[in-house]
Each structure stands twice: as C-alpha cells, then as structure tokens.
Design a protein around this motif. Structure first.
Motif, mmCIF file in Angstrom:
data_model
loop_
_atom_site.group_PDB
_atom_site.id
_atom_site.type_symbol
_atom_site.label_atom_id
_atom_site.label_comp_id
_atom_site.label_asym_id
_atom_site.label_seq_id
_atom_site.Cartn_x
_atom_site.Cartn_y
_atom_site.Cartn_z
ATOM 1 N N LYS A 1 0.833 -1.205 0.000
ATOM 2 C CA LYS A 1 0.000 0.000 0.000
ATOM 3 C C LYS A 1 0.864 1.250 0.000
ATOM 4 O O LYS A 1 0.575 2.233 -0.677
ATOM 5 C CB LYS A 1 -0.909 0.014 1.230
ATOM 6 C CG LYS A 1 -2.232 -0.628 1.028
ATOM 7 C CD LYS A 1 -3.125 -0.377 2.210
ATOM 8 C CE LYS A 1 -4.442 -1.102 2.030
ATOM 9 N NZ LYS A 1 -5.304 -0.988 3.204
ATOM 10 N N GLN B 1 2.232 1.840 -3.457
ATOM 11 C CA GLN B 1 1.186 2.358 -4.337
ATOM 12 C C GLN B 1 0.942 3.844 -4.067
ATOM 13 O O GLN B 1 0.765 4.630 -4.993
ATOM 14 C CB GLN B 1 -0.121 1.582 -4.121
ATOM 15 C CG GLN B 1 -0.094 0.164 -4.603
ATOM 16 C CD GLN B 1 -0.047 0.057 -6.113
ATOM 17 O OE1 GLN B 1 -0.470 0.964 -6.828
ATOM 18 N NE2 GLN B 1 0.501 -1.038 -6.603
ATOM 19 N N LYS B 2 0.957 4.216 -2.800
ATOM 20 C CA LYS B 2 0.733 5.612 -2.424
ATOM 21 C C LYS B 2 1.846 6.501 -2.962
ATOM 22 O O LYS B 2 1.608 7.606 -3.452
ATOM 23 C CB LYS B 2 0.664 5.706 -0.902
ATOM 24 C CG LYS B 2 -0.226 6.771 -0.384
ATOM 25 C CD LYS B 2 -0.355 6.671 1.119
ATOM 26 C CE LYS B 2 -1.527 7.480 1.595
ATOM 27 N NZ LYS B 2 -1.719 7.392 3.024
ATOM 28 N N LEU C 1 3.767 5.894 -5.584
ATOM 29 C CA LEU C 1 3.635 5.988 -7.037
ATOM 30 C C LEU C 1 2.536 6.978 -7.415
ATOM 31 O O LEU C 1 2.690 7.761 -8.360
ATOM 32 C CB LEU C 1 3.324 4.611 -7.631
ATOM 33 C CG LEU C 1 4.467 3.614 -7.645
ATOM 34 C CD1 LEU C 1 3.994 2.264 -8.149
ATOM 35 C CD2 LEU C 1 5.622 4.108 -8.515
ATOM 36 N N LYS C 2 1.439 6.937 -6.669
ATOM 37 C CA LYS C 2 0.338 7.849 -6.953
ATOM 38 C C LYS C 2 0.746 9.298 -6.698
ATOM 39 O O LYS C 2 0.363 10.208 -7.424
ATOM 40 C CB LYS C 2 -0.867 7.476 -6.098
ATOM 41 C CG LYS C 2 -2.134 8.172 -6.495
ATOM 42 C CD LYS C 2 -3.303 7.673 -5.685
ATOM 43 C CE LYS C 2 -4.563 8.400 -6.088
ATOM 44 N NZ LYS C 2 -5.717 7.975 -5.305
ATOM 45 N N ALA C 3 1.541 9.513 -5.663
ATOM 46 C CA ALA C 3 1.985 10.869 -5.336
ATOM 47 C C ALA C 3 2.934 11.415 -6.399
ATOM 48 O O ALA C 3 2.962 12.624 -6.658
ATOM 49 C CB ALA C 3 2.664 10.876 -3.980
ATOM 50 N N GLN D 1 2.799 10.770 -9.582
ATOM 51 C CA GLN D 1 2.113 11.042 -10.837
ATOM 52 C C GLN D 1 1.705 12.506 -10.880
ATOM 53 O O GLN D 1 1.259 13.076 -9.901
ATOM 54 C CB GLN D 1 0.854 10.185 -10.961
ATOM 55 C CG GLN D 1 1.119 8.743 -11.241
ATOM 56 C CD GLN D 1 -0.181 7.941 -11.322
ATOM 57 O OE1 GLN D 1 -1.217 8.391 -10.881
ATOM 58 N NE2 GLN D 1 -0.093 6.772 -11.884
ATOM 59 N N LYS E 1 -0.773 15.371 -12.252
ATOM 60 C CA LYS E 1 -2.122 15.496 -12.773
ATOM 61 C C LYS E 1 -2.111 16.474 -13.931
ATOM 62 O O LYS E 1 -1.450 17.503 -13.874
ATOM 63 C CB LYS E 1 -3.067 15.969 -11.674
ATOM 64 C CG LYS E 1 -3.239 14.939 -10.582
ATOM 65 C CD LYS E 1 -4.199 15.408 -9.537
ATOM 66 C CE LYS E 1 -4.310 14.341 -8.465
ATOM 67 N NZ LYS E 1 -5.123 14.771 -7.348
#
Length: 124
Positions: free
Chosen positions: A61, A64-65, A67-69, A71, A73
């Motif tokens: 988790k 994943q967090k 990697l999301k951070a 990215q 937008k």
C-alpha cells in the motif's frame, strides 16, 4: 491456505531460491511464526516468500501511495478570445498561454461569439 500448486520456488533473503513442496514450505513458515506469501503466481513454479503477510500488505500500500503521489495530474487551462480582441490583449493572452505550456499544463484556446458578434466570423 490459497496456494494450490504442489511445488513452489521458495525465495529467502541471502539464500539461493529452492524448489520444494508447498506443504514443506508451509511447515517452515509456521515454525518461524510467519506466513507463506505467493509473490509471482504466473511463474513456473510460482515464486513464494516466507514473511509477515500484514507487513507485506502494508508495504505494498505504501508503494502504491508513493507511485500515486509521483504522478502528475494534467491541468487544462483555457484562454478565450473575442472576435474584437485588440493586439495588446491578444499578445497578453499569448504570453499567458506560453507560460501555461511551459508549466506543463494543457491549453485550450477558443474564440467566443456573443450576441451579434456572430456576424463577424471572418474576424474570429
């Protein structure tokens, strides 16, 4: 409990991977007080590790967090022009458009007609 194949490839820290029966690997995991976790189910034989399953989920988790951070937008900026926009206003908006593009934003520029200005389509 969900590993259904007979043989697995057991990977450990600082040791060579070894192919063994699933039941033997489960016994070893229980002896250490840890879980047998399937890392790569599509491999032949499937790759497993002996580790703490809750900690494994927590780390997944966390990754994943991260990697999301990382990215970025996509931001869409809009610039509207009227059919009677003066040169100075046009250059001002053009400078803003260049700034938006340098920042990495996407840009949408369009000409709007309001009321009777629709008659001046050639100026747009």
């Amino acid at each position: 409990d969900k590993i259904t194949v007979r043989e697995i490839r057991l990977v450990r820290e600082g040791q060579e991977p070894q192919v063994m029966n699933t039941s033997d690997a489960l016994r070893e995991a229980e002896a250490e007080g840890l879980d047998l976790v399937e890392i790569s189910p599509k491999a032949d034989p499937p790759v497993c590790k002996i580790l703490d399953y809750k900690k494994f989920l927590y780390n997944q988790k966390k990754k994943q967090k991260e990697l999301k951070a990382k990215q970025s937008k996509v931001v869409l900026k809009e610039i509207r022009f009227g059919p009677n926009t003066d040169d100075h206003d046009f250059n001002f908006k053009l400078a803003h458009a260049k700034k938006f593009l340098e920042e990495g934003s996407k840009l949408k520029a369009y000409v709007f007609f309001r009321g009777r200005t629709i008659v001046f389509k050639d100026r747009g």
